[in-house]
Scaffold this motif. Sequence first.
Motif, PDB file in Angstrom:
ATOM      1  N   ASN A 274       0.836  -1.216   0.000  1.00  0.00           N
ATOM      2  CA  ASN A 274       0.000   0.000   0.000  1.00  0.00           C
ATOM      3  C   ASN A 274       0.860   1.251   0.000  1.00  0.00           C
ATOM      4  OD1 ASN A 274      -2.577  -0.843  -0.210  1.00  0.00           O
ATOM      5  ND2 ASN A 274      -3.049  -0.752   1.987  1.00  0.00           N
ATOM      6  N   ILE A 275       1.940   1.208   0.850  1.00  0.00           N
ATOM      7  CA  ILE A 275       2.833   2.375   0.922  1.00  0.00           C
ATOM      8  C   ILE A 275       3.492   2.601  -0.445  1.00  0.00           C
ATOM      9  CG2 ILE A 275       4.987   3.243   1.961  1.00  0.00           C
ATOM     10  CD1 ILE A 275       4.102   1.861   4.583  1.00  0.00           C
ATOM     11  N   LEU A 276       3.974   1.506  -1.038  1.00  0.00           N
ATOM     12  CA  LEU A 276       4.637   1.641  -2.345  1.00  0.00           C
ATOM     13  C   LEU A 276       3.649   2.088  -3.425  1.00  0.00           C
ATOM     14  CD1 LEU A 276       6.928  -1.544  -2.281  1.00  0.00           C
ATOM     15  CD2 LEU A 276       7.659   0.818  -2.065  1.00  0.00           C
ATOM     16  N   ALA A 277       2.420   1.536  -3.367  1.00  0.00           N
ATOM     17  CA  ALA A 277       1.410   1.888  -4.382  1.00  0.00           C
ATOM     18  C   ALA A 277       0.961   3.340  -4.258  1.00  0.00           C
ATOM     19  CB  ALA A 277       0.221   0.958  -4.261  1.00  0.00           C
ATOM     20  N   SER A 278       1.192   3.922  -3.069  1.00  0.00           N
ATOM     21  CA  SER A 278       0.775   5.322  -2.895  1.00  0.00           C
ATOM     22  C   SER A 278       1.819   6.303  -3.464  1.00  0.00           C
ATOM     23  CB  SER A 278       0.520   5.602  -1.411  1.00  0.00           C
ATOM     24  OG  SER A 278       1.737   5.571  -0.716  1.00  0.00           O
TER      25      SER A 278
ATOM     26  N   PHE B  79       9.601   2.619  10.011  1.00  0.00           N
ATOM     27  CA  PHE B  79      10.241   3.942   9.981  1.00  0.00           C
ATOM     28  C   PHE B  79       9.679   4.803   8.855  1.00  0.00           C
ATOM     29  CE2 PHE B  79      13.497   1.972  12.691  1.00  0.00           C
ATOM     30  CZ  PHE B  79      13.495   2.930  13.692  1.00  0.00           C
ATOM     31  N   THR B  80       9.339   4.180   7.708  1.00  0.00           N
ATOM     32  CA  THR B  80       8.745   4.940   6.587  1.00  0.00           C
ATOM     33  C   THR B  80       7.425   5.557   7.048  1.00  0.00           C
ATOM     34  OG1 THR B  80       9.690   3.267   5.147  1.00  0.00           O
ATOM     35  CG2 THR B  80       8.102   4.743   4.142  1.00  0.00           C
ATOM     36  N   SER B  81       6.578   4.742   7.679  1.00  0.00           N
ATOM     37  CA  SER B  81       5.271   5.242   8.147  1.00  0.00           C
ATOM     38  C   SER B  81       5.471   6.342   9.180  1.00  0.00           C
ATOM     39  CB  SER B  81       4.453   4.121   8.792  1.00  0.00           C
ATOM     40  OG  SER B  81       4.400   3.036   7.969  1.00  0.00           O
ATOM     41  N   MET B  82       6.404   6.118  10.092  1.00  0.00           N
ATOM     42  CA  MET B  82       6.638   7.056  11.192  1.00  0.00           C
ATOM     43  C   MET B  82       7.108   8.411  10.643  1.00  0.00           C
ATOM     44  SD  MET B  82       6.595   6.465  14.528  1.00  0.00           S
ATOM     45  CE  MET B  82       7.278   7.015  16.064  1.00  0.00           C
ATOM     46  N   VAL B  83       8.101   8.355   9.760  1.00  0.00           N
ATOM     47  CA  VAL B  83       8.669   9.602   9.202  1.00  0.00           C
ATOM     48  C   VAL B  83       7.593  10.329   8.396  1.00  0.00           C
ATOM     49  CG1 VAL B  83      10.361  10.499   7.533  1.00  0.00           C
ATOM     50  CG2 VAL B  83      11.059   8.774   9.217  1.00  0.00           C
ATOM     51  N   TYR B  84       6.837   9.573   7.593  1.00  0.00           N
ATOM     52  CA  TYR B  84       5.784  10.181   6.774  1.00  0.00           C
ATOM     53  C   TYR B  84       4.740  10.860   7.668  1.00  0.00           C
ATOM     54  CZ  TYR B  84       1.901  10.689   3.525  1.00  0.00           C
ATOM     55  OH  TYR B  84       0.880  11.205   2.781  1.00  0.00           O
TER      56      TYR B  84
ATOM     57  N   ASN C  90       1.744  16.118  -4.066  1.00  0.00           N
ATOM     58  CA  ASN C  90       1.795  15.816  -5.496  1.00  0.00           C
ATOM     59  C   ASN C  90       2.196  14.384  -5.804  1.00  0.00           C
ATOM     60  OD1 ASN C  90       1.062  18.418  -6.089  1.00  0.00           O
ATOM     61  ND2 ASN C  90       3.173  19.149  -6.247  1.00  0.00           N
ATOM     62  N   ASN C  91       3.023  13.766  -4.915  1.00  0.00           N
ATOM     63  CA  ASN C  91       3.606  12.461  -5.254  1.00  0.00           C
ATOM     64  C   ASN C  91       3.144  11.282  -4.397  1.00  0.00           C
ATOM     65  OD1 ASN C  91       5.485  13.268  -7.393  1.00  0.00           O
ATOM     66  ND2 ASN C  91       6.355  14.522  -5.754  1.00  0.00           N
ATOM     67  N   VAL C  92       2.589  11.559  -3.228  1.00  0.00           N
ATOM     68  CA  VAL C  92       2.184  10.443  -2.343  1.00  0.00           C
ATOM     69  C   VAL C  92       0.695  10.560  -2.012  1.00  0.00           C
ATOM     70  CG1 VAL C  92       2.632   9.270  -0.151  1.00  0.00           C
ATOM     71  CG2 VAL C  92       4.505  10.388  -1.351  1.00  0.00           C
ATOM     72  N   THR C  93      -0.015   9.446  -2.198  1.00  0.00           N
ATOM     73  CA  THR C  93      -1.463   9.485  -1.952  1.00  0.00           C
ATOM     74  C   THR C  93      -1.849   8.873  -0.597  1.00  0.00           C
ATOM     75  OG1 THR C  93      -1.686   7.398  -3.090  1.00  0.00           O
ATOM     76  CG2 THR C  93      -2.062   9.393  -4.410  1.00  0.00           C
ATOM     77  N   LEU C  94      -0.850   8.431   0.185  1.00  0.00           N
ATOM     78  CA  LEU C  94      -1.128   7.770   1.462  1.00  0.00           C
ATOM     79  C   LEU C  94      -1.695   8.767   2.478  1.00  0.00           C
ATOM     80  CD1 LEU C  94      -0.616   4.972   2.942  1.00  0.00           C
ATOM     81  CD2 LEU C  94       1.410   6.062   3.887  1.00  0.00           C
ATOM     82  N   SER C  95      -2.834   8.380   3.113  1.00  0.00           N
ATOM     83  CA  SER C  95      -3.434   9.293   4.095  1.00  0.00           C
ATOM     84  C   SER C  95      -2.694   9.159   5.427  1.00  0.00           C
ATOM     85  CB  SER C  95      -4.908   8.967   4.285  1.00  0.00           C
ATOM     86  OG  SER C  95      -5.024   7.735   4.930  1.00  0.00           O
ATOM     87  N   THR C  96      -2.699  10.236   6.227  1.00  0.00           N
ATOM     88  CA  THR C  96      -2.007  10.197   7.526  1.00  0.00           C
ATOM     89  C   THR C  96      -2.719   9.238   8.485  1.00  0.00           C
ATOM     90  OG1 THR C  96      -3.220  12.181   8.129  1.00  0.00           O
ATOM     91  CG2 THR C  96      -0.930  12.486   7.443  1.00  0.00           C
TER      92      THR C  96
ATOM     93  N   SER D 105      -4.114   6.383   7.659  1.00  0.00           N
ATOM     94  CA  SER D 105      -3.607   5.032   7.344  1.00  0.00           C
ATOM     95  C   SER D 105      -2.212   4.864   7.921  1.00  0.00           C
ATOM     96  CB  SER D 105      -3.531   4.824   5.832  1.00  0.00           C
ATOM     97  OG  SER D 105      -4.779   5.004   5.260  1.00  0.00           O
ATOM     98  N   ALA D 106      -1.360   5.867   7.735  1.00  0.00           N
ATOM     99  CA  ALA D 106       0.031   5.781   8.242  1.00  0.00           C
ATOM    100  C   ALA D 106       0.022   5.586   9.749  1.00  0.00           C
ATOM    101  CB  ALA D 106       0.797   7.032   7.868  1.00  0.00           C
TER     102      ALA D 106
END
Lengths: 311, 420
Positions: A24-28, A75-80, A106-112, A114-115
């Motif tokens: 999901n993270i990569l697809a976003s 760590f990716t989720s945390m930093v994001y 502009n580049n990431v569609t992941l909602s906070t 979800s993160a």
Amino acid sequence: MNVRQVLMALRLVLCIPLVFILSNILASVVPLTSYLEGLGVSDPKLLLVVGVAILVAVVILNGESPGWLISLTYFTSMVYLIVASSPLIEVAFPTFYSNITELLENNVTLSTTSAFLYIPVLVIISIIDDYVGDLMEKETLLRGMGLPQDDIKGVVYPSMMVMAAAVLTSVLVFLWAMDYLVGRTIDFGQLYYLVPPVLLLALGISFSMGIFGRSEVVRTLLVIKAKVPVGERYSWEIEGDEVLLVRLTTHGGEVKEKEIRIDTEVKQPPERVVLHVEGPAPKRVHLRKLKESTDNGTRFVMYTNLWPREL
Amino acid sequence: MEAARSFISTALWFIAAGILFSMPGLAYLAVIPVVVLAVGLLMDSPSEISIERKYPRTSLRVGEETPVRVHLRVGRGFGLVMVRDPLPEQFALVKGSNVRIFFKGPKKLDVEYEYTIKPGKRGRYLLRRSEVVGYHVFGLKPSQWGVYGDDTEVVVLPLISLPKRTRTPVTRSKIPIPLTSVSIRGPSSTDFREIRDYRTGDPVRFINWKASARKGEILVNEFEKEGKKTVLFIIDATGSPVGSSIENPLEYSIQLVSSLAYYFTKRGYNVGLYVMGYGRLIMPSTGSKQLYTMVRTLLELEKLEMSEEDFAHAIGTLRYVLIKYTPLVVYVSNLLPEQLKWLKEGMKQLRSIYRSMKLPMLIFDVSTYSLLDEQVSSLILLEKRGIHTDIFGLGAYPILWDPSREGITSVITRTVRLIR
């Protein structure tokens, strides 16, 4: 199925949420999906799920821990999450914040949201995966010691159950805490303000009960385990109180390095123990205290020159 | 304890991140590791442990299997309990395992298990108390470690083999036991020997009242002792070790002497023992008590690498015993060329005692070299043949025994056919 295979299968099941979270993270990430679409992939998300699933399966089936993959996702989720929603970043670094927010929008569609939800899930996966890894190590060690397979099953499976119960409890407490945070609490009437202190008190009691021992010591048993050059038989005598000198006399047979064990009752735990081997190959061995525990009124103190792994 | 540190640091990181980035949600995530830690800390490592070990028999023979029953009880705690019974290296595990692991749940743990052990070497052994480790279920607390139960002494007697039933050979015995080999100890027979003065310790029933009244002093009847024939074993406990701690000339020599001593005692002979190297002598006598004394001495024998004693010296020490009993001498050793000089010297002394060229002496050469390299073994056997020819020429009867090629029953059968 043997115990190791069961634990490996458990690890695979445990990593299913990790596969979905990571894919999901990569697809976003818009540039990545656009690139894949440019290559003619009709469903980039599905491809990412399959790709991550293969990666996770290869890691686990090779007998390795997927810990590094869990940490990376965490760590990716945390930093994001921090960059995207921390008020501190906005106040402390306004220029950086505006640039990065624009870049992310502009580049990431992941909602906070979800993160944020991914983090507790990843923490739980990490705890259970560490425990499974620990059980796998124990299983290898026990198998090497020649323990019956039934014994290994009999200890590994109940341990898993206890861990699962502990994690479930923590998840329920976490969910309750989240509800409490957003104001959706059970109506305790006038006593609602007592809930946080009572919870803290319960945790405090649990820690204190766990940390302080309750046993009373009636006698002390000194156990010496050492690898020393001895013959077929040996006898020993002990001198001293605080600094114990153990004289080991060996008789008959070929003298070679052997593991010996001496158990003796002492008045008080010694500060230092020196083993003096007498005979054809005299040797002075300094021993270190490795273990001390109390049970049924007896304090067991172990001095050794062996490595903990050899015991 | 490492797990506890990991949980605490994870919780602290969440709290720190929540405060630093003004995100209370992050701080609340600390609840997860804290709760797991709290649940774990509420549970103790397994404790209140007790162990009871039962041995149906504490006196065994070499190679005899015996079960060990272990009863384990754990009263408190939550986690894994590992039990390990240390076994002496001379014991083999035949069935089951002496290392076991159990899970201690909310209920009291009460289990019984069994394993079978087999001793490979004679001796007295101490089966030490069981080592028990109680591991915390999450590894959050230090493990409980201790030694439980009691030490148990197990006596492993040498293996005694009996000869096969054979017809008494009609031929003249090659090694006759001297006719003068009379006993001065052991139980009395009904054969009257003489009247003599009373000595302290003489039984009252042996007092000859009529003779005492006639002479005015106490006189007793003396009877011949049972078991007129005497066999004196000389076992060599010196020399450098050959083979393993279980398969070596001394171990086989002990087995051979025990078996022959048993055979002769059961037939009413007087048997005695001299341990060369230790200078230990058991005076010839008969009966089960004498056999027990001999076996107990043999039980504790260990090979001596450094010893001043040789065969000639041993014969010198035993001179008065040899004169008194004129026994059949059975010398058991691993014969090597360097010993030949002392062996010849000893036999010369024996000839002067027995006043005969043909000695009532049997020499067992226990050779375990065939367990080593075959070429080395062949060379040593050639050397041994030379020694045997010399011994035979000097009036003694050598018997080569290679335990890997010939069983003990066979060698004993061969021996008892020779002796009468």
